[in-house]
Design a protein around this motif. Sequence first.
Motif, short mmCIF file in Angstrom:
data_model
loop_
_atom_site.label_atom_id
_atom_site.label_comp_id
_atom_site.label_asym_id
_atom_site.label_seq_id
_atom_site.Cartn_x
_atom_site.Cartn_y
_atom_site.Cartn_z
N GLY A 59 1.03 -0.88 0.41
CA GLY A 59 -0.09 -0.21 -0.35
C GLY A 59 0.89 1.56 -0.11
N ALA A 60 0.08 2.72 0.38
CA ALA A 60 1.33 3.68 -0.24
C ALA A 60 0.32 4.50 1.15
CB ALA A 60 1.28 4.68 -1.84
N GLY A 61 0.54 5.99 0.83
CA GLY A 61 -0.14 6.91 1.31
C GLY A 61 -0.51 6.83 3.18
N THR A 62 -1.32 6.75 3.53
CA THR A 62 -2.20 6.78 4.89
C THR A 62 -2.91 4.89 4.89
OG1 THR A 62 -4.27 8.17 4.75
CG2 THR A 62 -2.24 8.96 4.71
N THR A 63 -2.98 4.33 3.91
CA THR A 63 -3.32 3.04 3.65
C THR A 63 -2.67 2.62 4.81
OG1 THR A 63 -4.29 3.22 1.97
CG2 THR A 63 -4.08 0.91 2.56
N LEU A 64 -3.38 1.86 5.43
CA LEU A 64 -2.97 1.18 7.28
C LEU A 64 -2.52 -0.05 6.49
CD1 LEU A 64 -5.27 1.71 9.69
CD2 LEU A 64 -3.82 3.03 9.20
N ARG A 65 -1.12 -0.70 6.46
CA ARG A 65 -0.23 -1.42 5.83
C ARG A 65 1.40 -2.12 7.55
NH1 ARG A 65 0.72 2.95 3.38
NH2 ARG A 65 2.66 3.44 3.01
N VAL A 66 1.71 -3.27 7.47
CA VAL A 66 2.39 -3.65 7.35
C VAL A 66 3.60 -4.23 7.05
CG1 VAL A 66 1.08 -3.29 9.85
CG2 VAL A 66 1.50 -5.51 9.02
N PRO A 67 4.87 -3.97 6.81
CA PRO A 67 5.98 -4.75 6.34
C PRO A 67 5.73 -6.29 6.48
CG PRO A 67 6.63 -3.82 7.71
CD PRO A 67 5.26 -2.79 7.91
N GLN A 68 6.19 -7.25 5.72
CA GLN A 68 6.87 -8.59 6.45
C GLN A 68 8.00 -8.52 6.65
OE1 GLN A 68 5.79 -9.79 2.30
NE2 GLN A 68 8.40 -11.01 2.69
N SER A 69 8.42 -9.01 7.79
CA SER A 69 9.49 -8.93 8.38
C SER A 69 10.11 -9.57 8.00
CB SER A 69 9.37 -9.66 10.15
OG SER A 69 8.95 -9.12 10.86
N TYR A 70 10.55 -10.95 7.19
CA TYR A 70 11.46 -11.59 6.78
C TYR A 70 11.34 -11.60 5.13
CZ TYR A 70 12.77 -12.54 11.72
OH TYR A 70 13.05 -13.11 12.63
N THR A 71 12.27 -11.53 3.99
CA THR A 71 12.06 -11.92 2.82
C THR A 71 13.82 -12.36 2.15
OG1 THR A 71 10.59 -9.19 2.51
CG2 THR A 71 12.19 -10.29 0.32
N GLY A 72 12.48 -13.86 1.67
CA GLY A 72 13.82 -14.27 0.76
C GLY A 72 14.92 -15.31 1.79
N GLY A 73 15.34 -16.12 0.81
CA GLY A 73 16.25 -17.24 1.47
C GLY A 73 15.02 -18.54 1.86
N TYR A 74 14.90 -18.73 2.70
CA TYR A 74 14.48 -20.03 3.32
C TYR A 74 12.36 -19.48 3.75
CZ TYR A 74 11.84 -22.81 7.31
OH TYR A 74 10.90 -23.49 8.00
N PHE A 75 12.20 -18.37 3.73
CA PHE A 75 11.22 -17.08 4.53
C PHE A 75 10.51 -17.76 3.01
CE2 PHE A 75 13.24 -16.07 7.95
CZ PHE A 75 12.65 -16.63 8.97
N ALA A 76 11.00 -17.59 2.33
CA ALA A 76 10.45 -17.33 0.25
C ALA A 76 9.68 -18.73 0.08
CB ALA A 76 11.73 -16.46 -0.31
N GLY A 77 11.16 -20.06 0.87
CA GLY A 77 10.36 -21.40 -0.17
C GLY A 77 9.28 -21.75 1.18
N ASP A 383 14.22 -21.35 18.36
CA ASP A 383 14.13 -20.99 17.14
C ASP A 383 15.31 -20.91 16.21
OD1 ASP A 383 11.33 -19.79 17.97
OD2 ASP A 383 12.23 -18.52 19.14
N LEU A 384 14.81 -20.72 15.03
CA LEU A 384 16.17 -20.87 14.87
C LEU A 384 16.13 -19.73 13.73
CD1 LEU A 384 16.22 -24.56 12.83
CD2 LEU A 384 17.92 -23.52 14.12
N TYR A 385 17.64 -18.60 12.98
CA TYR A 385 17.69 -17.68 12.48
C TYR A 385 18.08 -18.06 11.29
CZ TYR A 385 16.19 -14.21 15.60
OH TYR A 385 15.37 -13.37 16.48
N TYR A 386 17.50 -17.51 10.05
CA TYR A 386 18.68 -17.57 8.70
C TYR A 386 19.24 -16.83 7.67
CZ TYR A 386 15.50 -22.03 9.63
OH TYR A 386 14.99 -23.13 10.49
N ALA A 387 19.82 -16.35 7.11
CA ALA A 387 20.00 -15.42 5.89
C ALA A 387 18.83 -14.47 5.46
CB ALA A 387 21.00 -16.22 4.90
N SER A 388 18.22 -14.56 5.76
CA SER A 388 17.44 -13.51 5.31
C SER A 388 17.19 -12.17 5.63
CB SER A 388 15.39 -14.08 5.24
OG SER A 388 15.90 -15.71 4.93
#
Length: 409
Positions: A59-77, A383-388
């Motif tokens: 979204g853009a402007g004042t539209t209420l939205r949140v960013p996904q925390s993790y992108t790519g790598g393990y989480f994309a799969g 928990d595990l952390y990943y290179a994402s």
Amino acid sequence: MTPSRRTVLGSIAALGTALAIPTTAHAGSGPASRCTRRATEASVADAFAFLAQKIDQYGAGTTLRVPQSYTGGYFAGINFVSSFLYDDAPTIIALIQDGSPAQMARARMLGDVMLYLQANDPIGDGRTRASYQPNPLITPDGSPYIGSPAAYSGNQAWVGMALCHLYKSTGLNKYLTGALTAANWIQSKTWSGAGIPGYTGGRNADDQPMTFKATEHNIDIGAFFAMLHQQTGNQVWLTRSQQAFSFVQAMWDNPGRMIWTGTNPDGVTINRTPIPADVQTWAYLATKDARYSQAVDWTIANLTASDNGFTGISFSNTDTSKVWFEGTAHLVAALNLRQASGDSARIASYLASLRDAQLRAPNNDGKGIVAASSDGLDTGFGDLYYASLHTGATAWYLLAATVANPFRL
């Protein structure tokens, strides 16, 4: 962290002026020093651009939205797109350090999201949850799309701290009201004078109390309540802040010069395994207590990690085979505050490794910071952390690079 959790800024020259990129880590004024400073300014600009890109993905402007925390790598799969409010809170505070109209608008929008989530939670008692789904964040009936439904006390405190920072920067009363909503929830749902007095973990997915007491949560709550005392003048918040910090003091191991994790669910038995990095650095950032400066040294001595050419610290003493980049930024922030002998060189080295990770770590995009130097970093908490790519790690890098302390106003 609670266990399961360039166009925008204009010219680089303007960025350096607006954000006061630290020079203490780059002593001298020769060509090498100027080159390092320019590299830091460019890296910071790119990291802010990454956060803007993630925030505007849905979204853009004042539209209420949140960013996904993790992108790519393990989480994309596994198509994992959740947004953890813990990550969104330091993101807000980092955007405030920028101060540009575009980034301040994003910070205010994320603050408005937190207010919406408080007001529209299905239980209706002012809580927020550990994570939400970004697409769509708001379902057709107006309720938020909850990802992980647990309501950790430390996460409520991070939401509150972000709202306090927004109130300070905007003067808008709605943010202070939201902060007080979070604070009252923490007090009514999680304070326990039994055993070792302190604040418990919160409420689980089934809305049952989590009776363990986490040092990390009490650090968060102590810092948050101190902000509320500063902003409202109400003495009760100072008293409650001191109660939370008294729990932290009870977890101090004087012979070892470090801080234990917290208690088991009985609220009395000290949990000595694992020993996490964040409570060591955060206790010092939140209190500026000289004794916790020793815990910063303990972290360097016991949790230093090197992997894939990167150097920093790991999450806990369970696994020091990989670098936890967010935690490395925590350490830089603590060293920025401390400025003891040798700290400037340490700051320069850790920031150089973070900049290197921005450009060279697995799954990098040249802008954001990945969570770990390689996949499979074991936190010791299940928990595990990943290179994402990770919004939380990127936000903390920006806080460290701009010499900001999110635990203080």
